[in-house]
Write a protein that holds these residues in place. Structure first.
Motif, PDB file in Angstrom:
ATOM      1  N   ILE A   1      44.438  52.942  43.459  1.00 12.05           N
ATOM      2  CA  ILE A   1      42.990  53.153  43.621  1.00 12.05           C
ATOM      3  C   ILE A   1      42.227  51.907  43.214  1.00 12.05           C
ATOM      4  CG2 ILE A   1      41.001  54.492  42.824  1.00 12.05           C
ATOM      5  CD1 ILE A   1      42.913  56.858  42.428  1.00 12.05           C
ATOM      6  N   ASP A   2      42.634  51.326  42.087  1.00 17.36           N
ATOM      7  CA  ASP A   2      41.959  50.124  41.578  1.00 17.36           C
ATOM      8  C   ASP A   2      42.089  48.956  42.542  1.00 17.36           C
ATOM      9  OD1 ASP A   2      40.744  48.477  39.363  1.00 17.36           O
ATOM     10  OD2 ASP A   2      42.708  47.494  39.487  1.00 17.36           O
ATOM     11  N   GLN A   3      43.305  48.668  42.973  1.00 14.68           N
ATOM     12  CA  GLN A   3      43.530  47.498  43.819  1.00 14.68           C
ATOM     13  C   GLN A   3      42.985  47.691  45.235  1.00 14.68           C
ATOM     14  OE1 GLN A   3      44.726  44.385  42.959  1.00 14.68           O
ATOM     15  NE2 GLN A   3      44.382  45.260  40.921  1.00 14.68           N
ATOM     16  N   ILE A   4      43.111  48.881  45.788  1.00 17.18           N
ATOM     17  CA  ILE A   4      42.557  49.134  47.123  1.00 17.18           C
ATOM     18  C   ILE A   4      41.044  48.964  47.113  1.00 17.18           C
ATOM     19  CG2 ILE A   4      42.130  50.926  48.854  1.00 17.18           C
ATOM     20  CD1 ILE A   4      44.965  51.978  48.242  1.00 17.18           C
ATOM     21  N   SER A   5      40.384  49.490  46.079  1.00 13.36           N
ATOM     22  CA  SER A   5      38.927  49.364  45.991  1.00 13.36           C
ATOM     23  C   SER A   5      38.517  47.901  45.825  1.00 13.36           C
ATOM     24  CB  SER A   5      38.382  50.203  44.830  1.00 13.36           C
ATOM     25  OG  SER A   5      38.874  49.744  43.581  1.00 13.36           O
ATOM     26  N   LYS A   6      39.269  47.144  45.027  1.00 13.80           N
ATOM     27  CA  LYS A   6      38.945  45.727  44.811  1.00 13.80           C
ATOM     28  C   LYS A   6      39.169  44.902  46.074  1.00 13.80           C
ATOM     29  CE  LYS A   6      39.935  45.597  39.842  1.00 13.80           C
ATOM     30  NZ  LYS A   6      40.923  45.248  38.814  1.00 13.80           N
ATOM     31  N   ILE A   7      40.292  45.139  46.744  1.00 15.82           N
ATOM     32  CA  ILE A   7      40.584  44.385  47.969  1.00 15.82           C
ATOM     33  C   ILE A   7      39.558  44.700  49.055  1.00 15.82           C
ATOM     34  CG2 ILE A   7      42.261  44.114  49.848  1.00 15.82           C
ATOM     35  CD1 ILE A   7      44.466  44.546  47.731  1.00 15.82           C
ATOM     36  N   TYR A   8      39.161  45.977  49.150  1.00 17.69           N
ATOM     37  CA  TYR A   8      38.140  46.345  50.142  1.00 17.69           C
ATOM     38  C   TYR A   8      36.827  45.626  49.861  1.00 17.69           C
ATOM     39  CZ  TYR A   8      34.857  48.968  52.955  1.00 17.69           C
ATOM     40  OH  TYR A   8      33.883  49.291  53.854  1.00 17.69           O
ATOM     41  N   ILE A   9      36.383  45.679  48.613  1.00 18.84           N
ATOM     42  CA  ILE A   9      35.123  45.027  48.252  1.00 18.84           C
ATOM     43  C   ILE A   9      35.221  43.527  48.478  1.00 18.84           C
ATOM     44  CG2 ILE A   9      33.601  44.454  46.308  1.00 18.84           C
ATOM     45  CD1 ILE A   9      33.241  47.286  47.349  1.00 18.84           C
ATOM     46  N   LYS A  10      36.317  42.928  48.066  1.00 17.55           N
ATOM     47  CA  LYS A  10      36.492  41.487  48.192  1.00 17.55           C
ATOM     48  C   LYS A  10      36.476  41.033  49.644  1.00 17.55           C
ATOM     49  CE  LYS A  10      37.681  37.404  46.429  1.00 17.55           C
ATOM     50  NZ  LYS A  10      36.687  36.575  45.708  1.00 17.55           N
ATOM     51  N   THR A  11      37.013  41.850  50.554  1.00 17.19           N
ATOM     52  CA  THR A  11      37.117  41.452  51.956  1.00 17.19           C
ATOM     53  C   THR A  11      36.010  42.032  52.850  1.00 17.19           C
ATOM     54  OG1 THR A  11      38.678  43.282  52.337  1.00 17.19           O
ATOM     55  CG2 THR A  11      39.607  41.110  51.840  1.00 17.19           C
ATOM     56  N   HIS A  12      35.032  42.708  52.248  1.00 15.67           N
ATOM     57  CA  HIS A  12      33.936  43.277  53.041  1.00 15.67           C
ATOM     58  C   HIS A  12      32.543  42.938  52.498  1.00 15.67           C
ATOM     59  CE1 HIS A  12      37.270  45.713  54.572  1.00 15.67           C
ATOM     60  NE2 HIS A  12      36.517  45.985  55.608  1.00 15.67           N
ATOM     61  N   PHE A  13      32.461  42.410  51.272  1.00 16.03           N
ATOM     62  CA  PHE A  13      31.168  42.142  50.650  1.00 16.03           C
ATOM     63  C   PHE A  13      31.032  40.653  50.325  1.00 16.03           C
ATOM     64  CE2 PHE A  13      31.151  46.582  50.359  1.00 16.03           C
ATOM     65  CZ  PHE A  13      29.963  47.054  49.823  1.00 16.03           C
ATOM     66  N   LEU A  14      29.813  40.170  50.448  1.00 13.65           N
ATOM     67  CA  LEU A  14      29.484  38.857  49.906  1.00 13.65           C
ATOM     68  C   LEU A  14      29.300  38.984  48.403  1.00 13.65           C
ATOM     69  CD1 LEU A  14      26.756  37.749  52.476  1.00 13.65           C
ATOM     70  CD2 LEU A  14      29.079  36.863  52.349  1.00 13.65           C
ATOM     71  N   LEU A  15      29.575  37.928  47.677  1.00  8.23           N
ATOM     72  CA  LEU A  15      29.356  37.952  46.234  1.00  8.23           C
ATOM     73  C   LEU A  15      27.884  38.214  45.947  1.00  8.23           C
ATOM     74  CD1 LEU A  15      30.872  37.521  43.544  1.00  8.23           C
ATOM     75  CD2 LEU A  15      30.117  35.143  43.612  1.00  8.23           C
ATOM     76  N   GLY A  16      27.586  39.224  45.151  1.00  4.19           N
ATOM     77  CA  GLY A  16      26.208  39.584  44.835  1.00  4.19           C
ATOM     78  C   GLY A  16      25.626  40.631  45.765  1.00  4.19           C
ATOM     79  N   GLU A  17      26.343  40.988  46.837  1.00  4.75           N
ATOM     80  CA  GLU A  17      25.853  42.006  47.771  1.00  4.75           C
ATOM     81  C   GLU A  17      25.986  43.392  47.148  1.00  4.75           C
ATOM     82  OE1 GLU A  17      26.724  43.614  52.345  1.00  4.75           O
ATOM     83  OE2 GLU A  17      27.826  41.885  51.537  1.00  4.75           O
ATOM     84  N   SER A  18      25.039  44.261  47.449  1.00  4.81           N
ATOM     85  CA  SER A  18      25.076  45.618  46.891  1.00  4.81           C
ATOM     86  C   SER A  18      24.680  46.646  47.939  1.00  4.81           C
ATOM     87  CB  SER A  18      24.148  45.726  45.676  1.00  4.81           C
ATOM     88  OG  SER A  18      22.798  45.588  46.068  1.00  4.81           O
ATOM     89  N   VAL A  19      25.173  47.851  47.753  1.00  5.86           N
ATOM     90  CA  VAL A  19      24.830  48.984  48.609  1.00  5.86           C
ATOM     91  C   VAL A  19      24.423  50.132  47.701  1.00  5.86           C
ATOM     92  CG1 VAL A  19      25.683  50.694  50.237  1.00  5.86           C
ATOM     93  CG2 VAL A  19      26.389  48.313  50.462  1.00  5.86           C
ATOM     94  N   GLU A  20      23.245  50.699  47.935  1.00  5.57           N
ATOM     95  CA  GLU A  20      22.766  51.802  47.111  1.00  5.57           C
ATOM     96  C   GLU A  20      23.343  53.114  47.608  1.00  5.57           C
ATOM     97  OE1 GLU A  20      18.541  53.869  46.580  1.00  5.57           O
ATOM     98  OE2 GLU A  20      18.629  51.933  45.539  1.00  5.57           O
ATOM     99  N   VAL A  21      24.108  53.777  46.772  1.00  2.76           N
ATOM    100  CA  VAL A  21      24.669  55.094  47.088  1.00  2.76           C
ATOM    101  C   VAL A  21      23.679  56.166  46.668  1.00  2.76           C
ATOM    102  CG1 VAL A  21      26.612  56.658  46.747  1.00  2.76           C
ATOM    103  CG2 VAL A  21      26.995  54.185  46.748  1.00  2.76           C
TER     104      VAL A  21
END
Length: 206
Positions: free
Chosen positions: A16-36
């Protein structure tokens, strides 16, 4: 709690930890945010040091950032070996389930962040002004032991100016809860909280 169940729990948390990190790393710019929700955001940052970005070099001028980073990563690796030994020993001694569960959570969380700080510099391109690439042809953003920990969970539950009558912080703008963290951090925190709350049960007199 058996060793088999502990390993299954650790593997699930790591995935769960690594999948979430890899997804964020490969889909988000540094500093980008999405409001849930108004009180919860996915906010991509990278942590190059300890908790809240603290570095060893912040405490001494004799160690530069890169040397301090290697020292911190090596310390984490030594620590995870010790935690692993503690876990196996606790299981062999048939310690209370709450103790074994707490150690397993701490182990999984620590290992999750060690993977980032040890290998992510080699595995990903940097995230500055671009979405990172996994296994880039030009090589990663840094070397072995120089990776940055990916954080993305942000819970700004309350924002506003504090009352003037408060000492030191009165009248200042304040955010609760401000730290950005990840699944590994949650596992570590949960483990430590369990050890504190269930201290007497976890550490019997025997």
């Amino acid at each position: 709690m058996s060793l088999k169940k502990s390993i299954i729990l650790i593997v699930i948390l790591l995935l769960i930890d690594q999948i979430s990190k890899i997804y964020i790393k490969t889909h988000f710019l540094l500093g980008e945010s999405v409001e849930v929700f108004s009180w919860f955001k996915i906010y991509f940052i990278e942590n190059d040091g300890m908790a809240w970005g603290t570095k060893i070099s912040d405490f001494t001028s004799t160690i530069n950032d890169r040397t301090g980073k290697v020292a911190l990563t090596l310390f984490r690796i030594v620590a995870i070996v010790g935690i692993g030994y503690w876990l196996v020993t606790a299981i062999k001694k048939q310690s209370p389930n709450v103790l074994v569960l707490a150690i397993a959570l701490i182990f999984a969380g620590a290992l999750g962040n060690i993977i980032d700080s040890t290998f992510y510099g080699l595995l990903f391109s940097d995230s500055y002004h671009q979405v990172a690439t996994f296994l880039p042809e030009a090589g990663g953003y840094d070397g072995l032991l120089h990776g940055k920990v990916v954080d993305m969970l942000y819970f700004p539950l309350w924002k506003g100016f504090l009352p003037e009558w408060l000492p030191i912080y009165g009248g200042k703008y304040f955010t609760f809860f401000e730290p950005v963290f990840n699944v590994a951090d949650m596992a570590i925190s949960a483990g430590f909280i369990m050890l504190i709350v269930f201290n007497k049960k976890a550490f019997s007199k025997d």
